[in-house]
Design a protein around this motif. Sequence first.
Motif, mmCIF file in Angstrom:
data_model
loop_
_atom_site.group_PDB
_atom_site.id
_atom_site.type_symbol
_atom_site.label_atom_id
_atom_site.label_comp_id
_atom_site.label_asym_id
_atom_site.label_seq_id
_atom_site.Cartn_x
_atom_site.Cartn_y
_atom_site.Cartn_z
ATOM 1 N N LEU A 131 0.813 -1.212 0.000
ATOM 2 C CA LEU A 131 0.000 0.000 0.000
ATOM 3 C C LEU A 131 0.850 1.268 0.000
ATOM 4 N N ASP B 54 -10.643 3.080 3.861
ATOM 5 C CA ASP B 54 -11.692 3.366 2.872
ATOM 6 C C ASP B 54 -11.494 4.735 2.227
ATOM 7 N N LEU C 273 -8.651 4.257 -0.316
ATOM 8 C CA LEU C 273 -9.055 3.489 -1.498
ATOM 9 C C LEU C 273 -9.963 4.319 -2.410
ATOM 10 N N ASP D 277 -8.915 5.278 -6.221
ATOM 11 C CA ASP D 277 -9.785 4.955 -7.360
ATOM 12 C C ASP D 277 -9.965 6.152 -8.289
ATOM 13 N N ASP E 58 -6.814 -4.133 -3.920
ATOM 14 C CA ASP E 58 -7.456 -4.652 -2.709
ATOM 15 C C ASP E 58 -6.887 -3.947 -1.481
ATOM 16 N N THR E 59 -7.261 -4.419 -0.310
ATOM 17 C CA THR E 59 -6.870 -3.737 0.924
ATOM 18 C C THR E 59 -5.389 -3.880 1.244
#
Length: 329
Positions: free
Chosen positions: A93, A265, A268, A272, A303-304
Amino acid sequence: MPILNQSSHSAPESFTLEHLPELNHRHLTSSASTNSELIADVQNGILNATEMHLLTAETQSAGRGQHGRSWQSPRGNVYLSLYHPVHIPVSGLLSLIIGVELAKMPVIQVLNEQLQTQGLTPIGVKWANDLGFYQGQSQPQSQSALDNADAHNTALDQQTLPFNKLAGILIEPVSQAGRLVGVVIGVGLNVQATPKLTAQTSEGMSYQAISLQDIAETLQPKAQAASLPSLRVLYQQMSKALMAAMTRFEHLSIEKPTGHRYYLDSFLKQFDSMDALSDLRLRVTQEHNGQTSILTGHACGVDTHGCLQLRLDNGNISTLFTGRIDVIY
């Protein structure tokens, strides 16, 4: 003293970045590799591993990219490495978080607004370590990009879109006595000079280098280099972006054991909106134990854990940790 006026034979210039006194900053006329030099100085105890350190250079003689690839380093661009102490494992990440924070820099935000106004693709974050954009079929492509794509497509009989690479990110752990003490984050940003890629430096990848100046001239053909921020300003903005990224990554790490997902969240959602691969059709080539496998499908975010998600033609989702990306059409 303007950095760009410094003679290539003069002594390295040390200066303090405004509003960032917590950074121990050293600026060099030339470095073999800012990442390698910073890692060595921390590991050898020359620099305090509990503090942040910034190393910038006007050029590199042996710049490095992902997987040991060379990074061309002409003058007029940013070559920056930040050492940041860490006490938590680094995940996939982090490079995406860094990409998002860099893409939020004022100069990129302004260019993106102008690109979108003219109906052109904005600068985004390409999984897993790059900033740039894919050219649409209706957008002009340089001859070098076309030649590179044609050569690559000959055996595969598929057309690919070249990636316009503006910046690359290289994250490397730093250990002392076998213990992780920090990470060095290297960023190369093409500002005024566009590296001339060869078959060796691009290693067959379907991408070309592009600079901030190239983009500015596309938007305004008579644009001058003076319309871009100085390298000193970019050093400052990029350093702030990298520190913000590390803070954001630490927040995610603290939040994870609690089961809450507020910071995750939020990230993410932001990624996006900046995802350079979003909804594009990809061919992903992977090497494992001497075997080559090729997957095709549409990118559908990460993904996370920061892994690329590929919606295969049969509808299944494949999660990818690594692989060579080609956008096909």
